[in-house]
Design a protein around this motif. Sequence first.
Motif, PDB file in Angstrom:
ATOM      1  N   GLN A   1       0.833  -1.194   0.000  1.00 38.01           N
ATOM      2  CA  GLN A   1       0.000   0.000   0.000  1.00 38.01           C
ATOM      3  C   GLN A   1       0.872   1.249   0.000  1.00 38.01           C
ATOM      4  O   GLN A   1       2.036   1.220   0.406  1.00 38.01           O
ATOM      5  CB  GLN A   1      -0.911   0.008   1.228  1.00 38.01           C
ATOM      6  CG  GLN A   1      -1.945  -1.105   1.236  1.00 38.01           C
ATOM      7  CD  GLN A   1      -2.837  -1.027   2.443  1.00 38.01           C
ATOM      8  OE1 GLN A   1      -2.547  -0.296   3.387  1.00 38.01           O
ATOM      9  NE2 GLN A   1      -3.911  -1.786   2.437  1.00 38.01           N
TER      10      GLN A   1
ATOM     11  N   ARG B   1      -8.621   6.968   1.260  1.00 34.47           N
ATOM     12  CA  ARG B   1      -9.379   5.787   1.663  1.00 34.47           C
ATOM     13  C   ARG B   1     -10.886   6.073   1.649  1.00 34.47           C
ATOM     14  O   ARG B   1     -11.686   5.209   1.293  1.00 34.47           O
ATOM     15  CB  ARG B   1      -8.923   5.333   3.047  1.00 34.47           C
ATOM     16  CG  ARG B   1      -7.612   4.551   3.034  1.00 34.47           C
ATOM     17  CD  ARG B   1      -7.352   3.910   4.376  1.00 34.47           C
ATOM     18  NE  ARG B   1      -7.047   4.910   5.384  1.00 34.47           N
ATOM     19  CZ  ARG B   1      -5.834   5.399   5.619  1.00 34.47           C
ATOM     20  NH1 ARG B   1      -4.803   4.969   4.902  1.00 34.47           N
ATOM     21  NH2 ARG B   1      -5.621   6.304   6.546  1.00 34.47           N
ATOM     22  N   GLU B   2     -11.253   7.290   2.036  1.00 31.99           N
ATOM     23  CA  GLU B   2     -12.668   7.653   1.981  1.00 31.99           C
ATOM     24  C   GLU B   2     -13.166   7.685   0.535  1.00 31.99           C
ATOM     25  O   GLU B   2     -14.293   7.266   0.257  1.00 31.99           O
ATOM     26  CB  GLU B   2     -12.882   9.011   2.644  1.00 31.99           C
ATOM     27  CG  GLU B   2     -12.644   8.998   4.149  1.00 31.99           C
ATOM     28  CD  GLU B   2     -12.808  10.373   4.763  1.00 31.99           C
ATOM     29  OE1 GLU B   2     -13.056  11.337   4.002  1.00 31.99           O
ATOM     30  OE2 GLU B   2     -12.696  10.495   5.999  1.00 31.99           O
TER      31      GLU B   2
ATOM     32  N   THR C   1     -11.987   5.854  -1.859  1.00 31.84           N
ATOM     33  CA  THR C   1     -12.098   4.457  -2.273  1.00 31.84           C
ATOM     34  C   THR C   1     -13.386   3.832  -1.741  1.00 31.84           C
ATOM     35  O   THR C   1     -14.111   3.136  -2.466  1.00 31.84           O
ATOM     36  CB  THR C   1     -10.885   3.668  -1.768  1.00 31.84           C
ATOM     37  OG1 THR C   1      -9.677   4.277  -2.240  1.00 31.84           O
ATOM     38  CG2 THR C   1     -10.928   2.229  -2.257  1.00 31.84           C
ATOM     39  N   ALA C   2     -13.669   4.100  -0.445  1.00 32.47           N
ATOM     40  CA  ALA C   2     -14.895   3.545   0.151  1.00 32.47           C
ATOM     41  C   ALA C   2     -16.137   4.099  -0.536  1.00 32.47           C
ATOM     42  O   ALA C   2     -17.102   3.366  -0.793  1.00 32.47           O
ATOM     43  CB  ALA C   2     -14.921   3.854   1.646  1.00 32.47           C
ATOM     44  N   THR C   3     -16.112   5.410  -0.843  1.00 25.56           N
ATOM     45  CA  THR C   3     -17.258   6.018  -1.528  1.00 25.56           C
ATOM     46  C   THR C   3     -17.432   5.443  -2.924  1.00 25.56           C
ATOM     47  O   THR C   3     -18.551   5.158  -3.356  1.00 25.56           O
ATOM     48  CB  THR C   3     -17.083   7.541  -1.604  1.00 25.56           C
ATOM     49  OG1 THR C   3     -16.906   8.071  -0.287  1.00 25.56           O
ATOM     50  CG2 THR C   3     -18.274   8.199  -2.261  1.00 25.56           C
ATOM     51  N   ALA C   4     -16.310   5.276  -3.623  1.00 28.22           N
ATOM     52  CA  ALA C   4     -16.374   4.729  -4.981  1.00 28.22           C
ATOM     53  C   ALA C   4     -16.936   3.310  -4.979  1.00 28.22           C
ATOM     54  O   ALA C   4     -17.653   2.912  -5.908  1.00 28.22           O
ATOM     55  CB  ALA C   4     -14.990   4.753  -5.615  1.00 28.22           C
ATOM     56  N   ARG C   5     -16.620   2.533  -3.937  1.00 32.75           N
ATOM     57  CA  ARG C   5     -17.148   1.163  -3.865  1.00 32.75           C
ATOM     58  C   ARG C   5     -18.652   1.142  -3.641  1.00 32.75           C
ATOM     59  O   ARG C   5     -19.336   0.208  -4.063  1.00 32.75           O
ATOM     60  CB  ARG C   5     -16.450   0.409  -2.733  1.00 32.75           C
ATOM     61  CG  ARG C   5     -14.990   0.039  -3.050  1.00 32.75           C
ATOM     62  CD  ARG C   5     -14.313  -0.570  -1.847  1.00 32.75           C
ATOM     63  NE  ARG C   5     -12.933  -0.939  -2.145  1.00 32.75           N
ATOM     64  CZ  ARG C   5     -12.033  -1.296  -1.227  1.00 32.75           C
ATOM     65  NH1 ARG C   5     -12.400  -1.333   0.060  1.00 32.75           N
ATOM     66  NH2 ARG C   5     -10.820  -1.615  -1.582  1.00 32.75           N
ATOM     67  N   LYS C   6     -19.177   2.161  -2.957  1.00 31.64           N
ATOM     68  CA  LYS C   6     -20.609   2.209  -2.673  1.00 31.64           C
ATOM     69  C   LYS C   6     -21.421   2.730  -3.849  1.00 31.64           C
ATOM     70  O   LYS C   6     -22.644   2.600  -3.876  1.00 31.64           O
ATOM     71  CB  LYS C   6     -20.868   3.102  -1.456  1.00 31.64           C
ATOM     72  CG  LYS C   6     -20.260   2.564  -0.161  1.00 31.64           C
ATOM     73  CD  LYS C   6     -20.528   3.534   0.982  1.00 31.64           C
ATOM     74  CE  LYS C   6     -19.884   3.040   2.274  1.00 31.64           C
ATOM     75  NZ  LYS C   6     -20.084   4.002   3.389  1.00 31.64           N
TER      76      LYS C   6
ATOM     77  N   GLU D   1     -23.064   2.955  -7.341  1.00 34.44           N
ATOM     78  CA  GLU D   1     -23.573   2.126  -8.417  1.00 34.44           C
ATOM     79  C   GLU D   1     -24.419   2.997  -9.329  1.00 34.44           C
ATOM     80  O   GLU D   1     -24.733   4.150  -9.000  1.00 34.44           O
ATOM     81  CB  GLU D   1     -24.404   0.964  -7.865  1.00 34.44           C
ATOM     82  CG  GLU D   1     -23.601   0.014  -6.986  1.00 34.44           C
ATOM     83  CD  GLU D   1     -24.455  -1.102  -6.430  1.00 34.44           C
ATOM     84  OE1 GLU D   1     -25.679  -1.081  -6.707  1.00 34.44           O
ATOM     85  OE2 GLU D   1     -23.910  -1.970  -5.732  1.00 34.44           O
TER      86      GLU D   1
ATOM     87  N   LYS E   1     -23.822   9.438  -3.533  1.00 36.15           N
ATOM     88  CA  LYS E   1     -22.756   9.487  -2.536  1.00 36.15           C
ATOM     89  C   LYS E   1     -21.703  10.515  -2.957  1.00 36.15           C
ATOM     90  O   LYS E   1     -21.348  10.618  -4.120  1.00 36.15           O
ATOM     91  CB  LYS E   1     -22.096   8.116  -2.383  1.00 36.15           C
ATOM     92  CG  LYS E   1     -23.043   7.004  -1.945  1.00 36.15           C
ATOM     93  CD  LYS E   1     -23.497   7.195  -0.521  1.00 36.15           C
ATOM     94  CE  LYS E   1     -24.367   6.031  -0.070  1.00 36.15           C
ATOM     95  NZ  LYS E   1     -24.847   6.203   1.307  1.00 36.15           N
TER      96      LYS E   1
END
Length: 483
Positions: free
Chosen positions: A23, A208-209, A211-216, A218, A224
Motif C-alpha cells: 500500500q 481511503r474515503e 475508495t470507500a465512496t467509490a465502492r458504494k 452504483e 454518494k
Amino acid sequence: MLSGIKAWLRHPKLMFARLRYAQISTKITCFYAAVLLLVLILTSTLTGLGVFFSFYHQAEVELEISMNHVLDVMEQGRSLDMDFGRDDLVLPGVVLRITDSRGKIVYENDSHYPPLRRIEEHTEKNPPFWANKNMQVVQLRNATLYHARMDVEYRGQVYNMHFFRTITAEKHFLETLQKILFLMTILGFFLALLAGFFVSRRILQPIREMTATARKIEVENMDKRIVVPPVRDELSELAQTFNHMLDRLEGGFEQQKRFVSDASHELRTPVTVILGYSDLLSRWGRADEAVLDEGISSIRSEAENMQQLIEKLLFLARADQNRQVLHKENIELSELLEDIMRKMQLVTKNHSVELLQNDDGMMYGDLVTVRQMFRIFLDNSTKYTPQGGRITVKSERVENEDGLFMQVALADNGIGIDKKDQQKVFERFYRVDTSRTKAQGVSGTGLGLSIASWIAQQHDIEIRLESELGKGTTIYLQIPLVS
C-alpha cells in the motif's frame, strides 16, 4: 515489526518485491524511515568522527607544545638531571621521560608510567586513521596512551625523549558516545516507522474515503459524495474533482436513462400502430380496398415518422461522441436566410411568413447544419402557431465591445411557452403541456430544439428565448460574423 525486520534481513529481495506491491501508506512509511535512518547514521558517524578527531587532535597539540617547550629549555643550557624539570616543562597531563643511548632513564616527571619495553610491546601496529602518523597509540590493559618520540643531541650525547599523553578517559567517553549514538539511531528508526505509519494513514485518509465512496457507488445509487476537508491542499482538490466527476457522471446517467426511456416511448407508438394496421390488413385488407388504402397510408406515415426520429437520434448520438463532422466555410447569412424564407413561403399556405430585415453579414460555419438550425426554429413556429398566424424573421447587423454580430429574431404569434418550461425546451424529448399541444393538432419528438441547440454551440451562437402564453414566441440568435 521485529519479526518483519528479521524476515527482511533473511530475504531482502523477497521483501523488496513485496514492498513494490504494498500500500502507498506502507511505502511512505518505509521511505520515511529509510531516509531518517540514513540521516541518523550519517549524523552519528560524522559526530563520532568529529569527536574522535577533536580528542586526538587536542592530545597531539598538547604533546607538540610540550616538545617545543622542552627543546627551548635545552637550548638555554639547562643540565639534564633531576633538577631539569624544576618548573613546568610540559603541559598538565603530559609525561616526559628522557633516556640516554643505553636506555637509562635520565629524567622523568612521573615514575608510575610503565617501562619502555612494555610500551613498545603494546604499541598498536594499525592505529586509527585519525591518529597522527608521527605518533604511536599504546593500548595497555587499563589505559590508552598517545606516545611521541624525539631524538635530541645534547652536549655531545644523543638522548631519547619520550612524551606520553593518557587518552583513557577520552576513549571511554568515545566508546560510550558510540553506544549512545547507536541506540539513538535504532530508537530513531523505530520512532520513524511509528510516526510514518500514523502520519501516512492520516494524510491518506481522504483517499481511503474516496475508495470507500467509490465502492458504494452504483448506477442506481450515485448520490454518494466525499466530504471535502477544510484544509486547502492537494487532497481536498482531489476530493472536489472527484465529487465534480460524480456530479457529471450522475447527470450523464440520468440523461441516458431519460433518453433511453423517451426513445423507447417514442418508438413504441409507431411500432404499435404499424403492427395494428398490419394485423388489420391481414384480416380484412384483401377484400376491402378502403381498409387496404388506409392501412398502407398509415403504415407509410408512421414509418416516415420513425425514420425522422431515428435520424435525429443518430445525429445526437454522433454529436455526443464528437463524431458529427462539420465542414465549415464562410457563409453569407443574407443569402441563406433569403433562400430559406423563399422556400418556406412556397410550402406554407396557412401562415403569413415575412422577412422583415435582412442585413448582409458573413459567418464561418457549416452550411448544412446552420440551415438545419434555422429550419428547426421555423418549423416549430409553424407547428405551434394556429392557422392564419404570422411568422417573421429579422436579421440586423450589430457591433458591440465583444465584436461584430448578426442579431436574428425569429418571431411568431402562436400559443407561446410557459415560463416554467422555457429553460427546459432545449432538453431532449422535452415537450411542453402535451394536452394543450395535442389540442392544437401538434405532435413531435422533442428532439428538434436539442439538435438546434447543439448546432448553435458548435458555432458559438448565443440563443435567447422570450415567450408568453397566448401571445407567441421570439427566439434571438446572436451569430458571430467574420470581419
